[in-house]
Scaffold this active site. Structure first.
Site, PDB file in Angstrom:
ATOM      1  N   HIS A   1      -7.979  -2.776   9.905  1.00  0.00           N
ATOM      2  CA  HIS A   1      -7.667  -2.721   8.471  1.00  0.00           C
ATOM      3  C   HIS A   1      -6.444  -3.562   8.122  1.00  0.00           C
ATOM      4  O   HIS A   1      -5.599  -3.852   8.962  1.00  0.00           O
ATOM      5  CB  HIS A   1      -7.519  -1.277   7.966  1.00  0.00           C
ATOM      6  CG  HIS A   1      -6.267  -0.560   8.366  1.00  0.00           C
ATOM      7  ND1 HIS A   1      -6.188   0.807   8.448  1.00  0.00           N
ATOM      8  CD2 HIS A   1      -5.028  -1.011   8.699  1.00  0.00           C
ATOM      9  CE1 HIS A   1      -4.965   1.158   8.804  1.00  0.00           C
ATOM     10  NE2 HIS A   1      -4.246   0.073   8.960  1.00  0.00           N
TER      11      HIS A   1
ATOM     12  N   ASP B   1       0.827  -1.214   0.000  1.00  0.00           N
ATOM     13  CA  ASP B   1       0.000   0.000   0.000  1.00  0.00           C
ATOM     14  C   ASP B   1       0.858   1.259   0.000  1.00  0.00           C
ATOM     15  O   ASP B   1       2.085   1.190   0.139  1.00  0.00           O
ATOM     16  CB  ASP B   1      -0.976  -0.012   1.187  1.00  0.00           C
ATOM     17  CG  ASP B   1      -0.294  -0.225   2.539  1.00  0.00           C
ATOM     18  OD1 ASP B   1       0.950  -0.266   2.584  1.00  0.00           O
ATOM     19  OD2 ASP B   1      -1.004  -0.349   3.538  1.00  0.00           O
TER      20      ASP B   1
ATOM     21  N   ASN C   1      -8.042  -0.396  13.773  1.00  0.00           N
ATOM     22  CA  ASN C   1      -9.457  -0.556  13.398  1.00  0.00           C
ATOM     23  C   ASN C   1      -9.695  -1.854  12.623  1.00  0.00           C
ATOM     24  O   ASN C   1     -10.767  -2.055  12.065  1.00  0.00           O
ATOM     25  CB  ASN C   1      -9.917   0.643  12.554  1.00  0.00           C
ATOM     26  CG  ASN C   1      -9.111   0.778  11.266  1.00  0.00           C
ATOM     27  OD1 ASN C   1      -8.229  -0.038  10.993  1.00  0.00           O
ATOM     28  ND2 ASN C   1      -9.405   1.791  10.477  1.00  0.00           N
TER      29      ASN C   1
HETATM   30  C1  GLP Z   1      -0.874   1.158   8.363  1.00  0.00           C
HETATM   31  C2  GLP Z   1      -0.681   0.464   7.003  1.00  0.00           C
HETATM   32  C3  GLP Z   1      -0.805  -1.027   7.097  1.00  0.00           C
HETATM   33  C4  GLP Z   1      -0.132  -1.491   8.355  1.00  0.00           C
HETATM   34  C5  GLP Z   1      -0.951  -1.040   9.530  1.00  0.00           C
HETATM   35  C6  GLP Z   1      -0.303  -1.343  10.867  1.00  0.00           C
HETATM   36  O1  GLP Z   1      -1.742   2.231   8.273  1.00  0.00           O
HETATM   37  N1  GLP Z   1      -1.525   0.942   5.966  1.00  0.00           N
HETATM   38  O2  GLP Z   1      -0.271  -1.647   5.952  1.00  0.00           O
HETATM   39  O3  GLP Z   1      -0.017  -2.892   8.346  1.00  0.00           O
HETATM   40  O4  GLP Z   1      -1.308   0.320   9.433  1.00  0.00           O
HETATM   41  O5  GLP Z   1       0.825  -0.586  11.077  1.00  0.00           O
HETATM   42  P1  GLP Z   1       1.889  -0.874  12.209  1.00  0.00           P
HETATM   43  O6  GLP Z   1       2.608  -2.104  11.814  1.00  0.00           O
HETATM   44  O7  GLP Z   1       2.794   0.344  12.213  1.00  0.00           O
HETATM   45  O8  GLP Z   1       1.135  -1.026  13.479  1.00  0.00           O
END
Ligand code: GLP
Length: 252
Positions: free
Chosen positions: A147, A76, A145
């Protein structure tokens, strides 16, 4: 390491800590590469996969694993954030993985963050993944959340690559990647349909801050308000958590 099966479909491993979780994740990716030397691999960025990417790169180099026929995809990107910005997903993957592995530009595929290009960028990525016969392995994290990538709550499970309006929580949590307050409104992402079609899907989560959402991933109905619940239906899904992230999870 505790091996637990949620259903016949998805497996869960609870590891002692972040380091152990990252080692297991890297090992799973190496298994894919050893089985299929021309594998197509997709990687999330963010805090969670940092150590996995480092271990993976170290092992590939130290063990002389041939990746010359592998293809690497970025999961992404924040729309409007250029690659030289340290908070961009491109910057992360270039620095934690692609540069260390000395990949040639034709081996990696990252979304261009320019919004005017997003339709063609999605098509280009969809075409590439489909031409590759789907992803062989996808490594994802999870947002607070629920995602995955920028597959935000309520996104159809059947989406391929697309642009998403970012949830308020994603925008506020996302500030942690940037040196200064940054306007974040949209993200471009590989879709959950690609995840479901991937031969192997690995979700990693660590730390107490992920405990509540991980509980929801296991206990909620499988529904797109918590996109990561789809992992429970993946035919070759694997969730790796450290003990802190798994603290509230009851696996039946
Ligand atoms: C972000 C990204 C994701 C990522 C998630 C968790 O916003 N879009 O691809 O996996 O949130 O991030 P983190 O690993 O820093 O907790």
């Amino acid at each position: 390491m505790i091996l637990k099966s949620y259903s016949q479909k998805m497996q869960t491993l609870i590891l002692k800590d972040y380091e152990e979780m990252s080692q297991v994740a890297a090992n799973e990716i190496i298994k894919t590469i050893r089985q299929k030397p021309n594998a197509t691999l997709c990687f999330a960025s963010g805090d969670t996969p940092k150590r996995t990417c480092q271990i993976l790169a170290e092992r590939i180099l130290n063990e002389n694993i041939d990746i010359s026929n592998c293809q690497f995809i970025g999961l992404d990107e924040w729309i409007g954030i250029p690659p030289e910005n340290e908070g961009s997903c491109t910057y992360f993957l270039m620095n934690y993985l692609f540069k260390t592995l000395n990949l040639s530009p034709n081996q990696y595929h990252l979304f261009n963050a320019d919004e005017t290009k997003s339709v063609e960028e999605c098509k280009k990525m969809d075409d590439f993944i489909n031409k590759s016969g789907g992803l062989d392995c996808i490594l994802v994290g999870i947002g607070l959340n629920g995602h995955i990538g920028f597959n935000e709550p309520n996104i159809p499970f059947t989406n391929y690559c697309h642009v998403a309006e970012l949830d308020e929580l994603t925008v506020s949590v996302g500030q942690k990647y940037f040196n200064t307050a940054t306007l974040l409104t949209k993200g471009i992402t590989v879709g959950l349909q690609h995840l479901m079609e991937a031969k192997k899907a690995i979700l990693i989560a660590n730390g107490a801050k992920k405990a509540t959402i991980m509980k929801a991933v296991y206990e909620s109905e499988i529904n797109n308000q918590i996109p990561a619940t789809i992992m429970r239906t993946h035919p070759n899904g694997l969730i790796l958590m450290d003990e802190a992230a798994a603290d509230l999870v009851v696996i039946r």
